[in-house]
Structures are given as structure tokens and as C-alpha cells.
Design an enzyme around this catalytic site. Structure first.
Site, PDB file in Angstrom:
ATOM      1  CD  GLU A  62     -20.157 -10.480  10.724  1.00  0.00           C
ATOM      2  OE1 GLU A  62     -20.623  -9.569  11.433  1.00  0.00           O
ATOM      3  OE2 GLU A  62     -19.761 -10.314   9.541  1.00  0.00           O
ATOM      4  CE  LYS A 135     -19.726  -5.895  12.303  1.00  0.00           C
ATOM      5  NZ  LYS A 135     -20.516  -6.621  11.290  1.00  0.00           N
ATOM      6  CB  CYS A 175     -17.567  -8.158   9.358  1.00  0.00           C
ATOM      7  SG  CYS A 175     -18.175  -8.157   7.648  1.00  0.00           S
TER       8      CYS A 175
END
Length: 286
Positions: A62, A135, A175
Site C-alpha cells: 500500500e 479500498k 490493509c
């Protein structure tokens, strides 16, 4: 075996006579800074090391292209989908090395000029973008002197994304998504889960390994988890510990800190044998 920056590397021959169902995959670990060009140069160097070790699927962490001095720096570096130096780099590199490349996250423009989509982009071995995941879960953390509010600069995605690859069905996440197992259940049966990350040292040392291994175990699949690992110009410290985990939850390779790669072979037959012996995915009732 993890390879850190500066380690001596012995090149391997990439024979075309590969064993069916066995593939070499790699995760890149970085400690990215505020300058896109410098980060891309470092990413290129590390990718070349992974390629020299036979990797055909490589994932970057990321924010690999920019970890700014402030949160709004990534907004300033945003790109329109399909254009810009970060995306050109990913496409060119995948095509050059004839690899599948996962760009851990790229700041893509939205209609809101103050926000970006934090997008994981996948390129095939011809340099074509074949998947995009934005995301969904945005990190928020407030403990002592540590404060993070991704919602201030990032617009959340809505869609679960998987893509068929020569290595199996690949599920995409980024993440903080790691903490939400329902996302991975929504993917269906996948062979590999990618989790490019920039976990803080505070949360990472407490939860990172446990969560990564849990996602592998409960989905009986491989997990490819490239991470940011070190100190950044902003003063932020990321946890590192990039790893590749097999469907039984065994860590195949790991790099605790610093720039480098982790690399391992994945075995489709082994994964299928585990699913046959422990058909937990077929036992689901909810």
C-alpha cells in the site's frame, strides 16, 4: 527466503518447463517516502530482484508510490485511471518482465478534488490493467499521539473484486480491510488473497500476523501480504513483516523490517488436498 536490500542475489533461470500448479510469487517490502520518482525507482529495483528469483506474480505494498509528509500529499499526486506516471510504471514493468503485477495502492482521482480512491491495480504479463479494487474500509485510529483518519482524504470503495489469473483466483483487499473477514467470505472460494498494507507499528505488532494467518486459515488459501516496513519522512513508523502464508496458516517467508522481498512457491494441488481433507468452505451454513 527473504531478501533484504543489499543482500547478494543469485539469479535463477526462468525455465518455461514449469511444474503445473506450482508458481513462484513475491511480496515487495518498502519504506516509501514523499517523492514518487524515487519510490518508483526503488520499486523497480526490488521487482527486478524478485524476477531474478523466478517470481511470476509480484505484489507491491500500500502507498508504494508515495508516503507523504502529510495526508494530503497523496491527493496532490492523484492520477486519472489509465494515465499518469505510477500507472505507466506498473504497466511498463509488468510487460517488460512478463509478470503479473499488483500495484498495492495507487491514488486515483475522484469527483471530489479533496479526496482520492485508494486503488489496488492488477496488471497482466502484457501490461494490461485487468482489475481494480478500491479500498472499502478506511482506517481510523486515535491513541495517545497517534491519530489517523483516512476518511478525510480517501473516498471509500463499494465493490468486492476478484480476478482470474494463471495462478488461480485472486481476491483483492488493502490493509485495514484485513480486520473484516466478511469481505473475504464475499469473495467466494479464492486461491490467493492479496493484502498490500501499511500497518502502523502500534497495531501491527499486536495484530498483523494473527490477522494475516487467520485469513489464510479460514479461507484455506494462500495470502500474499506486502507491507511498508520502517520509518518514513513524516515520522510515521510502519510494522513491516511482509509475508506469504500457506492455506494451513504456515508463514512461508517473512521480512521483519526494511526494503526487500519475500518469495515462495505456491502449490495448487496442496491447497486442494487441504480443502478435501478439511472441507470447511463447504460446511458453511451462514
Amino acid at each position: 527466503m527473504a531478501i533484504k536490500s543489499g543482500d547478494k542475489v543469485t539469479k535463477t533461470k526462468n525455465s518455461k518447463n514449469t511444474i503445473p500448479g506450482i508458481h513462484r510469487i513475491a511480496a515487495i517490502q518498502m519504506a516509501s517516502g514523499p517523492y514518487v520518482s524515487a519510490n518508483l525507482s526503488e520499486a523497480e529495483r526490488l521487482i527486478e530482484i524478485a524476477v531474478s528469483q523466478g517470481a511470476k506474480l509480484i505484489a507491491l505494498p500500500e502507498y508504494f508510490a508515495i508516503m507523504g509528509l502529510k495526508d494530503t500529499d497523496k491527493v496532490a499526486a492523484r492520477e486519472k485511471e489509465g494515465s499518469g506516471p505510477i500507472q505507466r510504471f506498473l504497466s511498463k514493468t509488468a510487460k517488460k518482465h512478463q509478470i503479473w503485477l499488483i500495484g498495492g495502492s495507487v491514488p486515483l482521482a475522484t469527483e471530489n478534488p479533496d479526496k482520492v480512491r485508494n486503488a489496488c491495480l492488477v496488471y497482466d504479463d502484457k501490461g494490461k490493467q485487468v482489475a481494480r479494487y478500491d479500498k472499502i474500509h478506511l482506517f481510523g485510529f486515535d491513541l495517545g499521539n497517534e491519530h489517523y483518519k483516512e476518511k478525510n482524504t480517501i473516498e471509500a470503495g463499494e465493490e468486492v473484486v476478484t480476478v482470474d489469473t494463471p495462478f488461480g483466483k485472486l481476491g483483492l483487499s488493502i490493509c485495514y480491510d484485513l480486520r473484516f473477514p466478511e469481505l473475504y467470505r464475499a469473495m467466494g472460494e479464492v486461491d490467493i488473497i492479496a493484502i498490500p498494507s501499511a500497518f502502523t507499528e502500534t497495531t501491527g505488532k499486536a495484530h498483523w500476523e494473527s490477522l494475516v494467518r487467520a485469513r489464510a486459515i479460514e479461507n484455506l488459501c494462500y495470502v500474499l501480504a506486502p507491507a511498508q516496513g520502517g520509518y518514513h519522512a513524516s515520522g510515521r513508523e510502519t510494522h513491516g513483516n511482509s509475508m506469504i502464508v500457506d492455506p494451513w496458516g504456515v508463514v512461508q517467508d517473512r521480512l521483519p523490517r526494511g526494503s526487500g522481498i519475500v518469495i515462495s512457491s505456491i502449490n495448487t494441488a496442496y491447497m486442494q488436498s487441504l480443502r478435501k481433507s478439511l472441507p470447511a468452505l463447504k460446511h458453511r451454513t451462514l
